[in-house]
Design an enzyme around this catalytic site. Sequence first.
Site, PDB file in Angstrom:
ATOM      1  N   GLU A  94      -3.744   5.095  -5.650  1.00 27.20           N
ATOM      2  CA  GLU A  94      -4.321   4.809  -6.449  1.00 27.20           C
ATOM      3  C   GLU A  94      -4.545   3.940  -7.355  1.00 27.20           C
ATOM      4  OE1 GLU A  94      -4.894   8.841  -7.895  1.00 27.20           O
ATOM      5  OE2 GLU A  94      -3.833   8.274  -9.292  1.00 27.20           O
ATOM      6  N   CYS A 107      -4.285  -0.616 -13.339  1.00 27.10           N
ATOM      7  CA  CYS A 107      -2.570  -0.305 -12.951  1.00 27.10           C
ATOM      8  C   CYS A 107      -3.203   0.288 -11.244  1.00 27.10           C
ATOM      9  CB  CYS A 107      -3.499   1.286 -13.854  1.00 27.10           C
ATOM     10  SG  CYS A 107      -1.489   2.020 -13.763  1.00 27.10           S
ATOM     11  N   CYS A 114       6.037   9.392  -4.796  1.00 32.72           N
ATOM     12  CA  CYS A 114       7.432   9.000  -5.369  1.00 32.72           C
ATOM     13  C   CYS A 114       8.950   9.553  -5.331  1.00 32.72           C
ATOM     14  CB  CYS A 114       7.328   8.760  -7.154  1.00 32.72           C
ATOM     15  SG  CYS A 114       8.602   8.329  -8.146  1.00 32.72           S
ATOM     16  N   CYS A 118       9.630  13.385 -11.318  1.00 35.80           N
ATOM     17  CA  CYS A 118       9.499  14.305 -12.547  1.00 35.80           C
ATOM     18  C   CYS A 118       8.212  14.896 -12.623  1.00 35.80           C
ATOM     19  CB  CYS A 118       8.737  12.683 -13.096  1.00 35.80           C
ATOM     20  SG  CYS A 118       9.834  11.085 -13.698  1.00 35.80           S
ATOM     21  N   CYS A 121       4.689  14.988 -13.408  1.00 34.57           N
ATOM     22  CA  CYS A 121       4.075  14.105 -12.772  1.00 34.57           C
ATOM     23  C   CYS A 121       3.310  15.176 -11.627  1.00 34.57           C
ATOM     24  CB  CYS A 121       4.381  13.001 -12.557  1.00 34.57           C
ATOM     25  SG  CYS A 121       3.748  11.650 -11.645  1.00 34.57           S
ATOM     26  N   CYS A 338      -0.675   9.012 -13.703  1.00 36.15           N
ATOM     27  CA  CYS A 338      -0.436   8.595 -11.828  1.00 36.15           C
ATOM     28  C   CYS A 338      -0.843   9.953 -11.128  1.00 36.15           C
ATOM     29  CB  CYS A 338       0.654   8.604 -11.749  1.00 36.15           C
ATOM     30  SG  CYS A 338       2.191   8.478 -12.682  1.00 36.15           S
TER      31      CYS A 338
HETATM   32  N1  SAH Z   1       6.596   5.662 -11.359  1.00 39.88           N
HETATM   33  C1  SAH Z   1       6.652   4.741 -12.681  1.00 39.88           C
HETATM   34  C2  SAH Z   1       6.221   4.153 -12.576  1.00 39.88           C
HETATM   35  C3  SAH Z   1       4.386   4.540 -12.691  1.00 39.88           C
HETATM   36  S1  SAH Z   1       4.205   6.218 -13.582  1.00 39.88           S
HETATM   37  C4  SAH Z   1       7.836   5.112 -14.137  1.00 39.88           C
HETATM   38  O1  SAH Z   1       7.467   6.330 -14.144  1.00 39.88           O
HETATM   39  O2  SAH Z   1       7.477   4.677 -15.275  1.00 39.88           O
HETATM   40  C5  SAH Z   1       3.201   5.273 -14.922  1.00 39.88           C
HETATM   41  C6  SAH Z   1       3.718   5.948 -16.530  1.00 39.88           C
HETATM   42  O3  SAH Z   1       2.997   7.658 -16.590  1.00 39.88           O
HETATM   43  C7  SAH Z   1       4.640   6.716 -16.763  1.00 39.88           C
HETATM   44  O4  SAH Z   1       5.678   6.314 -18.029  1.00 39.88           O
HETATM   45  C8  SAH Z   1       4.939   8.243 -16.792  1.00 39.88           C
HETATM   46  O5  SAH Z   1       5.799   8.807 -17.150  1.00 39.88           O
HETATM   47  C9  SAH Z   1       3.448   8.807 -17.277  1.00 39.88           C
HETATM   48  N2  SAH Z   1       2.940   9.443 -16.112  1.00 39.88           N
HETATM   49  C10 SAH Z   1       3.206  10.122 -15.567  1.00 39.88           C
HETATM   50  N3  SAH Z   1       2.136  11.436 -15.569  1.00 39.88           N
HETATM   51  C11 SAH Z   1       2.158  11.068 -16.358  1.00 39.88           C
HETATM   52  C12 SAH Z   1       1.061  11.797 -17.577  1.00 39.88           C
HETATM   53  N4  SAH Z   1       0.833  13.981 -16.501  1.00 39.88           N
HETATM   54  N5  SAH Z   1       0.061  12.171 -18.490  1.00 39.88           N
HETATM   55  C13 SAH Z   1       0.858  10.844 -18.638  1.00 39.88           C
HETATM   56  N6  SAH Z   1       1.483  10.102 -18.625  1.00 39.88           N
HETATM   57  C14 SAH Z   1       1.798  10.318 -17.448  1.00 39.88           C
HETATM   58 FE1  SF4 Z   2       7.879   8.900  -9.983  1.00 44.28          FE
HETATM   59 FE2  SF4 Z   2       5.560   9.773 -12.139  1.00 44.28          FE
HETATM   60 FE3  SF4 Z   2       8.269   9.877 -12.479  1.00 44.28          FE
HETATM   61 FE4  SF4 Z   2       6.868   8.015 -12.149  1.00 44.28          FE
HETATM   62  S1  SF4 Z   2       6.672   9.704 -13.206  1.00 44.28           S
HETATM   63  S2  SF4 Z   2       9.020   7.962 -11.233  1.00 44.28           S
HETATM   64  S3  SF4 Z   2       5.400   7.437 -10.672  1.00 44.28           S
HETATM   65  S4  SF4 Z   2       7.289  10.860 -10.237  1.00 44.28           S
END
Ligand code: SAH
Ligand code: SF4
Length: 353
Positions: A94, A107, A114, A118, A121, A338
């Site tokens: 997306e 974005c 991924c 995390c 996420c 994301c």
């Molecule tokens: N993988 C990379 C970039 C994509 S995520 C990273 O983790 O930095 C981009 C940002 O969105 C990251 O800081 C991530 O922690 C945050 N993010 C992921 N899921 C989220 C959620 N449900 N609510 C708010 N921020 C979120």
């Molecule tokens: Fe991957 Fe989501 Fe963690 Fe970013 S926040 S590293 S997209 S699992």
Amino acid sequence: MALARPPILSLSSAELETWLGANDMPAYRRRQVWGWLARGAASFQEMHDVPKQLRTALERDFRITSLQPVAVSQADRALTTKTLFELEGGHSVEAVVMRYTDRSTLCISSQAGCPIGCPFCATGKFPFGRNLKAHEIVEQAVDTVRLLAVEDRRLSHVVFMGMGEPMANYQAVIESVRRFSNAELLGISPRRIVVSTSGLIPRIVQLAEEQLPVTLAISLHAARDELRDVLVPINRKYPVHDLVEAAQAYAAKTGRRVSYEWVLLADVNDTERDAKELGRLLRRKLAHVNLIPFNPVEDTPYRAPARAAIRRFKEMVEAQGLNVTVRDTRGREADAACGQLHERVMRSKVAVS
Ligand code: SAH
Ligand code: SF4
């Protein structure tokens, strides 16, 4: 079955010029074609200062894009648009465009899924798909330019904060950044490009050597290893103090302030203890803290803090002497954190199959 025509942006500048030569066309036409793509051309035929014969040859041999939009959702009174694109081979990613008075920020995704996983996420919950190719990353922007051109808007900023870990797809991400910043293509200065990472230290070190002063964002979320090991599992390999050291070396080398992202999870990382640990970690560093209120994801144990708790945490971090802002919650209704539109579409697919 005949092979699909390759998307035009899968060719490097040199490859496109070779193709032009083979079609008895001068190399400078490459710049003209790229110029049309950068202005949002939807077809080769509309490139009207390109000779008809060349337009026809381009159409015969290439496609404008390899991305197929499969779902679109709008939010913030149409100021935010999120598109789910299907890639060749069936994975989807997306891209979210956010319109402001003075800029438009896109974005983008660098991977389908991924591998970092995390637990808060949405992207990390699906099995990892694959790395995107450089042209698939660039096409997300070119397709957005097309959308914005109709509204007389320009794409001014790009952030790698969609699906995927950009530093785990390093070469393609660097190549796409070079294309974004190429004045003959999108002409977006690296300073207006943010690469966000969960913390792959060797790639951060490598990035500092690229002469490409992009803004580096570190997804910190916790300042102590014990908690960060859980929230950002790659921390077990690259612990937080080493990570901040690498990020600060990047800041020293490029002169660019590093942005530290902190997703606020109620009662998990929004306490006074967290603010103090963050203060100890970043005080007197060339750093900016960006607090992101958690955008709730189903089937996770996390909750978003109340507005008052967000304000309190911000004040506690400020009291530590750090620069801090709270990110606006643009795109919430569009499932814009994301992986969230992807998740909804996947769920509905599962439901009908
Ligand atoms: N993988 C990379 C970039 C994509 S995520 C990273 O983790 O930095 C981009 C940002 O969105 C990251 O800081 C991530 O922690 C945050 N993010 C992921 N899921 C989220 C959620 N449900 N609510 C708010 N921020 C979120
Ligand atoms: Fe991957 Fe989501 Fe963690 Fe970013 S926040 S590293 S997209 S699992």
